[in-house]
Design a protein around this motif. Structure first.
Motif, short mmCIF file in Angstrom:
data_model
loop_
_atom_site.label_atom_id
_atom_site.label_comp_id
_atom_site.label_asym_id
_atom_site.label_seq_id
_atom_site.Cartn_x
_atom_site.Cartn_y
_atom_site.Cartn_z
N ASP A 32 0.83 -1.21 0.00
CA ASP A 32 0.00 0.00 0.00
C ASP A 32 0.86 1.26 0.00
N LEU A 33 0.19 2.38 -0.26
CA LEU A 33 0.86 3.65 -0.44
C LEU A 33 1.67 4.06 0.78
N VAL A 34 1.13 3.87 1.97
CA VAL A 34 1.82 4.29 3.19
C VAL A 34 3.14 3.55 3.34
N ASP A 35 3.13 2.23 3.10
CA ASP A 35 4.37 1.46 3.22
C ASP A 35 5.38 1.89 2.16
N VAL A 36 4.91 2.19 0.97
CA VAL A 36 5.81 2.68 -0.08
C VAL A 36 6.47 3.97 0.37
N ALA A 37 5.68 4.91 0.88
CA ALA A 37 6.22 6.19 1.32
C ALA A 37 7.21 6.01 2.47
N LEU A 38 6.90 5.11 3.41
CA LEU A 38 7.80 4.87 4.54
C LEU A 38 9.13 4.31 4.07
N LEU A 39 9.09 3.35 3.16
CA LEU A 39 10.32 2.75 2.66
C LEU A 39 11.19 3.77 1.93
N MET A 40 10.56 4.57 1.09
CA MET A 40 11.33 5.55 0.33
C MET A 40 11.92 6.62 1.25
N THR A 41 11.21 6.96 2.32
CA THR A 41 11.72 7.92 3.28
C THR A 41 12.84 7.33 4.10
N ASP A 42 12.66 6.10 4.63
CA ASP A 42 13.66 5.45 5.48
C ASP A 42 14.98 5.25 4.75
N TYR A 43 14.91 4.89 3.48
CA TYR A 43 16.12 4.57 2.72
C TYR A 43 16.55 5.69 1.78
N ASN A 44 15.91 6.85 1.89
CA ASN A 44 16.26 8.02 1.06
C ASN A 44 16.28 7.66 -0.42
N LEU A 45 15.21 7.01 -0.88
CA LEU A 45 15.14 6.54 -2.25
C LEU A 45 14.44 7.55 -3.15
N ILE A 46 14.94 7.69 -4.36
CA ILE A 46 14.28 8.48 -5.39
C ILE A 46 13.40 7.59 -6.24
N THR A 47 13.79 6.34 -6.40
CA THR A 47 12.98 5.35 -7.10
C THR A 47 12.91 4.07 -6.26
N LEU A 48 11.85 3.32 -6.49
CA LEU A 48 11.65 2.06 -5.75
C LEU A 48 11.13 1.01 -6.73
N PRO A 49 11.88 -0.10 -6.92
CA PRO A 49 11.45 -1.12 -7.87
C PRO A 49 10.28 -1.96 -7.32
N VAL A 50 9.42 -2.39 -8.23
CA VAL A 50 8.28 -3.25 -7.90
C VAL A 50 8.50 -4.59 -8.60
N VAL A 51 8.44 -5.69 -7.82
CA VAL A 51 8.68 -7.03 -8.38
C VAL A 51 7.50 -7.94 -8.04
N ASP A 52 7.33 -9.01 -8.82
CA ASP A 52 6.27 -9.98 -8.51
C ASP A 52 6.83 -11.06 -7.58
N ASP A 53 6.04 -12.11 -7.34
CA ASP A 53 6.45 -13.15 -6.39
C ASP A 53 7.69 -13.90 -6.84
N ASP A 54 7.99 -13.86 -8.12
CA ASP A 54 9.18 -14.53 -8.64
C ASP A 54 10.37 -13.58 -8.76
N GLY A 55 10.22 -12.35 -8.29
CA GLY A 55 11.32 -11.40 -8.35
C GLY A 55 11.49 -10.71 -9.69
N ILE A 56 10.53 -10.90 -10.60
CA ILE A 56 10.62 -10.25 -11.91
C ILE A 56 10.27 -8.78 -11.77
N LEU A 57 11.12 -7.94 -12.36
CA LEU A 57 10.94 -6.49 -12.26
C LEU A 57 9.75 -6.06 -13.11
N LEU A 58 8.72 -5.52 -12.44
CA LEU A 58 7.50 -5.09 -13.13
C LEU A 58 7.50 -3.61 -13.48
N GLY A 59 8.03 -2.80 -12.59
CA GLY A 59 8.00 -1.37 -12.80
C GLY A 59 8.77 -0.65 -11.72
N VAL A 60 8.73 0.67 -11.77
CA VAL A 60 9.49 1.51 -10.83
C VAL A 60 8.59 2.65 -10.36
#
Length: 452
Positions: free
Chosen positions: A377-405
């Motif tokens: 969810d959006l809140v967890d995404v925002a927390l992760l990007m804030t905690d790790y000072n990320l400008i981009t965050l990759p999104v993967v499926d259950d097999d680790g395949i890169l779906l988007g950013v």
């Protein structure tokens, strides 16, 4: 002030450039050289000349119930405080008809809104100034200050004007036959997409049509503007178009924005528009529409730069430079994937620029990148990007395949209040915005001298 429009140079006694304000001319009596009244001045006609200042070509004079054209060569004097005198009483009795490229200053400009290009906002023209240069009258300046209702009754009409250069504005004339002459030098296309979107949010229906008509000459800019519009406004504007026209706009948008836009269309229009999208864009849009808009899958973009792990850093940097059609925010990071598309490593672009160009990506990248699943969810995404000072965050499926950013601007837009686009952002400290309406004296920009 009395100046002869037909003389080759201004009178010798004039120390400054002769100027006349439209407000002092409209409805003034028009007379022959002997002072015999012929009618009243209804309007002043100028011809557009691309990047040059518009030149006065004639007057519209009301004689009885008819409006007649008087060429500027027949005008003996503009007298801002008295009569407009003609060389003779002979008038062409044919009714006035506007020609290609002609603009009527009273009907088209006075009281109408213009785009202040420097400030990227809509302002209203309360008066315009005509300046005499080398034997011709030019539309040189615009006064956008609201006149004082009572003060204007007692004020000397020759003072109290705070005009700015005509070239600082983009006129919204609403006259189709002059559009082609204005289009090649349209200043609106110098603005950022977000600034144009803000103009559209403040525009009337007629102003919308004219702004979009100019923006539509650059399809890439048009798509960027629709990405910046509020959902309701974008849907209304697109709903007036054909399915093919909507698809043409969406094909140039980022897939995540296109998916959001299709979701806001009427139900009966979504499938026809989807069917008209290019296959690659259609696949991306359909994939994104399958996710909750407030999840990582709904936020992500599907354009990213992923390379084999053994790619040299120099080639990776070159690939970033060549990815001209990708969202710049997504190019701040480079990912490596295996042959099946599984995410392996991540490297920020700055790190690549600061390392050995001959090194391999696998040697200089983070081997356990922070990543999320599409249902996060959006809140967890925002927390992760804030905690790790990320400008981009990759999104993967259950097999680790890169779906988007997911990019940080997408998260900001999703977390801001719904009415954030309606808030006026504070100007930078070095900005010099013109005075608010009503202040017609202090601090007005100096007039730029026009050249014919």
């Amino acid at each position: 002030m009395t100046v002869s429009p037909s003389s080759s140079r201004p009178p010798a006694h004039e120390e400054q450039t002769p100027v006349v304000h439209l407000s002092s001319l409209v409805k003034r009596p028009v007379a022959d050289r002997g002072g015999r009244s012929l009618g009243r001045l209804s309007d002043v006609i100028v011809r557009l000349r691309g990047a040059d200042y518009p030149v006065v070509t004639g007057l519209v004079v009301g004689v009885g119930r008819r409006e007649l054209f008087v060429p500027v060569e027949q005008v003996a004097t503009f007298d801002g405080e008295g009569l407009v005198r003609l060389e003779s009483a002979r008038l062409d009795l044919r009714p006035f008809e506007r020609r290609e490229g002609e603009v009527l200053l009273r009907d088209d400009v006075l009281g109408h809104r213009l785009i202040d290009v420097a400030e990227a906002r809509l302002v209203r023209a309360s008066d315009v100034e005509l300046a005499y240069r080398d034997g011709q009258w030019l539309l040189s300046c615009v006064d956008t200050h609201r006149p004082h209702r009572l003060l204007g009754l007692f004020r000397d009409r020759s003072t109290g004007h705070a005009c700015r250069d005509w070239k600082a504005f983009e006129p919204l004339i609403g006259h189709s036959r002059s559009v082609l002459l204005r289009r090649p030098t349209a200043r609106i296309r110098r603005l950022r997409p977000a600034e144009i979107a803000d103009l559209l949010e403040d525009a009337s229906r007629e102003e919308e049509r004219e702004i979009l008509g100019e923006v539509g000459q650059d399809p890439e800019l048009e798509a960027d503007v629709f990405e910046e519009l509020e959902e309701d406004r974008a849907s209304r504007l697109l709903d007036a178009r054909t399915d093919a026209e909507i698809a043409a706009v969406l094909a140039r948008m980022r897939a995540d924005d296109a998916a959001d836009t299709i979701g806001d269309l009427r139900q009966d229009r979504r499938r026809p528009v989807l069917d008209l999208l290019p296959p690659g864009q259609r696949t991306k849009v359909l994939t994104l529409m399958g996710f909750n808009p407030d999840s990582a899958g709904g936020l992500m973009g599907m354009d990213f730069l992923a390379l084999p792990a053994d790619t040299p850093v120099s080639e990776a940097v070159a690939a970033v430079g060549n990815a001209c059609r990708m969202q710049p925010e997504a190019l701040t990071s480079v990912y490596t994937i295996d042959d099946d598309g599984r995410l392996l490593t991540f490297a920020p672009l700055v790190g690549l620029l600061q390392t050995d160009p001959g090194a391999r990506l696998a040697e200089v990248s983070e081997t356990d990148p922070v990543r999320v699943g599409p249902d996060t969810d959006l809140v967890d995404v925002a927390l992760l990007m804030t905690d790790y000072n990320l400008i981009t965050l990759p999104v993967v499926d259950d097999d680790g395949i890169l779906l988007g950013v997911i990019t940080v601007d997408d998260v900001l837009e999703a977390t801001l209040p719904e009415d954030w686009r309606r808030r006026e952002v504070a100007p930078p400290p070095d900005a010099h915005r013109p005075e608010e309406p009503g202040d017609t004296t202090a601090g007005s920009p100096e007039r730029e001298e026009p050249s014919p």
